[in-house]
Design a protein around this motif. Structure first.
Motif, PDB file in Angstrom:
ATOM      1  N   THR A   1     -35.448 -51.365 -57.256  1.00 14.82           N
ATOM      2  CA  THR A   1     -34.303 -51.829 -56.475  1.00 14.82           C
ATOM      3  C   THR A   1     -33.285 -50.714 -56.370  1.00 14.82           C
ATOM      4  OG1 THR A   1     -34.628 -54.066 -57.339  1.00 14.82           O
ATOM      5  CG2 THR A   1     -32.525 -53.603 -56.279  1.00 14.82           C
ATOM      6  N   ASP A   2     -32.774 -50.457 -55.185  1.00 14.55           N
ATOM      7  CA  ASP A   2     -31.726 -49.468 -54.978  1.00 14.55           C
ATOM      8  C   ASP A   2     -30.381 -50.145 -55.190  1.00 14.55           C
ATOM      9  OD1 ASP A   2     -33.463 -47.929 -52.167  1.00 14.55           O
ATOM     10  OD2 ASP A   2     -33.828 -47.863 -54.321  1.00 14.55           O
ATOM     11  N   VAL A   3     -29.564 -49.602 -56.094  1.00 19.29           N
ATOM     12  CA  VAL A   3     -28.355 -50.320 -56.498  1.00 19.29           C
ATOM     13  C   VAL A   3     -27.045 -49.636 -56.124  1.00 19.29           C
ATOM     14  CG1 VAL A   3     -29.526 -51.522 -58.365  1.00 19.29           C
ATOM     15  CG2 VAL A   3     -28.484 -49.318 -58.832  1.00 19.29           C
ATOM     16  N   ALA A   4     -27.062 -48.335 -55.846  1.00 19.23           N
ATOM     17  CA  ALA A   4     -25.830 -47.626 -55.483  1.00 19.23           C
ATOM     18  C   ALA A   4     -26.223 -46.272 -54.918  1.00 19.23           C
ATOM     19  CB  ALA A   4     -24.909 -47.455 -56.695  1.00 19.23           C
ATOM     20  N   THR A   5     -25.256 -45.584 -54.316  1.00 16.11           N
ATOM     21  CA  THR A   5     -25.502 -44.231 -53.816  1.00 16.11           C
ATOM     22  C   THR A   5     -24.423 -43.286 -54.316  1.00 16.11           C
ATOM     23  OG1 THR A   5     -24.301 -44.672 -51.758  1.00 16.11           O
ATOM     24  CG2 THR A   5     -26.689 -45.016 -51.730  1.00 16.11           C
ATOM     25  N   PHE A   6     -24.802 -42.012 -54.459  1.00 16.26           N
ATOM     26  CA  PHE A   6     -23.908 -40.986 -54.981  1.00 16.26           C
ATOM     27  C   PHE A   6     -24.109 -39.688 -54.214  1.00 16.26           C
ATOM     28  CE2 PHE A   6     -24.545 -44.059 -58.307  1.00 16.26           C
ATOM     29  CZ  PHE A   6     -23.281 -44.211 -58.857  1.00 16.26           C
ATOM     30  N   ASP A   7     -23.118 -38.801 -54.318  1.00 17.46           N
ATOM     31  CA  ASP A   7     -23.151 -37.512 -53.644  1.00 17.46           C
ATOM     32  C   ASP A   7     -23.489 -36.422 -54.664  1.00 17.46           C
ATOM     33  OD1 ASP A   7     -22.844 -35.352 -51.960  1.00 17.46           O
ATOM     34  OD2 ASP A   7     -20.652 -35.412 -51.961  1.00 17.46           O
ATOM     35  N   GLU A   8     -24.687 -35.904 -54.603  1.00 15.53           N
ATOM     36  CA  GLU A   8     -25.164 -34.868 -55.519  1.00 15.53           C
ATOM     37  C   GLU A   8     -24.944 -35.243 -56.992  1.00 15.53           C
ATOM     38  OE1 GLU A   8     -24.972 -30.612 -54.275  1.00 15.53           O
ATOM     39  OE2 GLU A   8     -23.362 -31.357 -52.987  1.00 15.53           O
ATOM     40  N   PRO A   9     -25.476 -36.365 -57.427  1.00 17.32           N
ATOM     41  CA  PRO A   9     -25.318 -36.725 -58.842  1.00 17.32           C
ATOM     42  C   PRO A   9     -26.116 -35.780 -59.729  1.00 17.32           C
ATOM     43  CG  PRO A   9     -26.906 -38.178 -57.803  1.00 17.32           C
ATOM     44  CD  PRO A   9     -26.320 -37.328 -56.691  1.00 17.32           C
ATOM     45  N   TRP A  10     -25.671 -35.648 -60.984  1.00 21.90           N
ATOM     46  CA  TRP A  10     -26.357 -34.735 -61.907  1.00 21.90           C
ATOM     47  C   TRP A  10     -26.711 -35.403 -63.225  1.00 21.90           C
ATOM     48  CZ3 TRP A  10     -26.739 -31.582 -66.246  1.00 21.90           C
ATOM     49  CH2 TRP A  10     -27.497 -30.412 -66.088  1.00 21.90           C
ATOM     50  N   ALA A  11     -25.829 -36.261 -63.742  1.00 18.68           N
ATOM     51  CA  ALA A  11     -26.076 -36.863 -65.055  1.00 18.68           C
ATOM     52  C   ALA A  11     -25.553 -38.282 -65.082  1.00 18.68           C
ATOM     53  CB  ALA A  11     -25.427 -36.038 -66.158  1.00 18.68           C
ATOM     54  N   MET A  12     -26.111 -39.068 -66.004  1.00 21.18           N
ATOM     55  CA  MET A  12     -25.736 -40.474 -66.162  1.00 21.18           C
ATOM     56  C   MET A  12     -25.852 -40.844 -67.622  1.00 21.18           C
ATOM     57  SD  MET A  12     -27.690 -43.743 -64.453  1.00 21.18           S
ATOM     58  CE  MET A  12     -27.291 -45.425 -64.882  1.00 21.18           C
ATOM     59  N   THR A  13     -24.929 -41.659 -68.109  1.00 21.25           N
ATOM     60  CA  THR A  13     -25.029 -42.174 -69.472  1.00 21.25           C
ATOM     61  C   THR A  13     -24.378 -43.547 -69.547  1.00 21.25           C
ATOM     62  OG1 THR A  13     -24.715 -41.610 -71.806  1.00 21.25           O
ATOM     63  CG2 THR A  13     -22.860 -41.185 -70.349  1.00 21.25           C
TER      64      THR A  13
END
Length: 377
Positions: free
Chosen positions: A38-50
């Motif tokens: 499922t696609d839940v959100a969009t971002f501009d050039e994301p790099w990291a997530m925690t």
């Protein structure tokens, strides 16, 4: 009309109060490996997530310098104020983000980015700040605690991944060789190294080159190229994930004082075709646990510990840029073996395990999707 009570709330409160549905599921992908995607959100050039410990909130970095907070199950995000000014361009920009081991009491987070220096030089830095979620989400008291040395020209191979030891006592940072090759073998600088620090950024006691003093006292291992994954396995060992040149992407078991060979050896060759001696020609140097030729062009990796995909427990899951999906790797002692590739149809920059054991992946580039991967019910 907007609820007047919600109008008075902070941006984060609106996020927490909202009931926006995720973006529509991509039915064409649902056959992939028995998963629901499922696609839940969009971002501009994301790099990291925690994910923030004990919450359903995640922090996501975008390379141009924005830090965003997102709530699981939602499509909208809120920008965090107080993010640093970054040197954006090439591979540079805002990088990694992790919660401090004592986040529950300190509220601190660690983040990395590319910082401009004098002239045309630049280098990665790591900083710590307190994350305030009340009112307008913001970083307070942002303080740089570590810098790449020396700053050099170019905008590649920053690496700047952050990992805390399982006991929370030590801060490890991957420092790329900045496409300069030879600094990886130079113990007077920290380029092409994994460094081990205390949480305040000072060199950790007992490092293998502590007797040399200065920057050398930071170094845990050397001879690295561009380390885009740095993570502890469930048994407490540290592993890295590195880009090779034209061939030779690799996973390494990172151990103190060892030389991992770059640029003396590689399982790939230079981009101009000039050969590089293979790892097997130098048994005195640490060989990779696994290498790839052709490359998979990795983005990051995790060790899976959840229950949603029980057959994957203890394995490394690699976000593949070049491979366009997830590469699943089994660890066997000090070696590794590729088990499976899961095609997601696009470059994957980041992979993160959710609190419930499902997975999130971030695509690379502008308009990148945050995608939720869960077992089919």
């Amino acid at each position: 009309m907007t609820n007047p009570i919600l109008r008075s709330l902070s941006p984060l409160a609106l996020l927490l109060a909202s009931c926006g549905a995720p973006i529509s599921a991509q039915g064409s992908d649902e056959a992939a490996q028995g998963m629901s995607i499922t696609d839940v959100a969009t971002f501009d050039e994301p790099w990291a997530m925690t994910f923030l410990p004990g919450t359903d909130l995640a922090l996501i970095t975008e390379r141009k310098g924005k830090l965003k907070v997102w709530r699981e199950g939602e499509s909208r995000t809120v920008e965090v104020a107080g993010a640093p000014v970054v040197d954006y361009g090439g591979q540079g920009g805002l990088g990694d983000i992790v919660a401090a081991p004592d986040y529950a009491t300190s509220g601190k987070v660690y983040l990395s980015w590319a910082e401009a220096g004098s002239g045309d030089a630049r280098g990665a830095v790591v900083a710590v700040a307190r994350l305030v979620l009340g009112g307008t989400p913001r970083l307070e008291g942002l303080e740089v605690i570590w810098r790449q040395f020396p700053k050099v020209t170019g905008r590649g191979h920053y690496s700047h991944r952050i990992a805390f030891s399982p006991d929370g006592k030590y801060l490890f940072v991957s420092s790329g060789e900045r496409q300069k090759f030879t600094p990886a073998q130079d113990l007077t600088g920290n380029l092409g190294k994994v460094v081990r620090l205390l949480p305040d950024g000072t060199p950790a006691p007992g490092n293998p080159f502590a007797d040399k003093g200065g920057v050398s006292a930071q170094i845990w291992s050397y001879g690295h190229r561009n380390l885009l994954g740095l993570v502890f396995s469930p048994d407490g060992r540290l592993w890295d994930l590195e880009h090779g040149p034209a061939g030779g992407d690799e996973i390494n078991l990172v151990e103190p004082g060892k030389n991992y060979g770059w640029p003396l050896v590689s399982d790939g060759d230079h981009y101009d075709g000039k050969p590089i001696p293979r790892h097997k020609t130098r048994p005195d140097l640490a060989a990779p646990a696994i290498s790839w030729n052709p490359v998979i062009a990795p983005g990051d990796m995790i060790f899976y510990t959840g229950k949603a995909f029980p057959q994957w427990q203890g394995q490394a899951l690699i976000a593949g840029l070049g491979s366009g999906g997830i590469v699943r790797v089994a660890i066997e002692g000090d070696k590794a073996r590729e088990v499976e590739r899961i095609d997601l149809g696009n470059r994957i920059r980041e992979i993160e395990q959710a609190p419930d054991g499902s997975l999130y992946v971030l695509e690379d580039g502008e308009g990148a999707r945050l995608r939720h991967l869960s077992p089919k019910s």
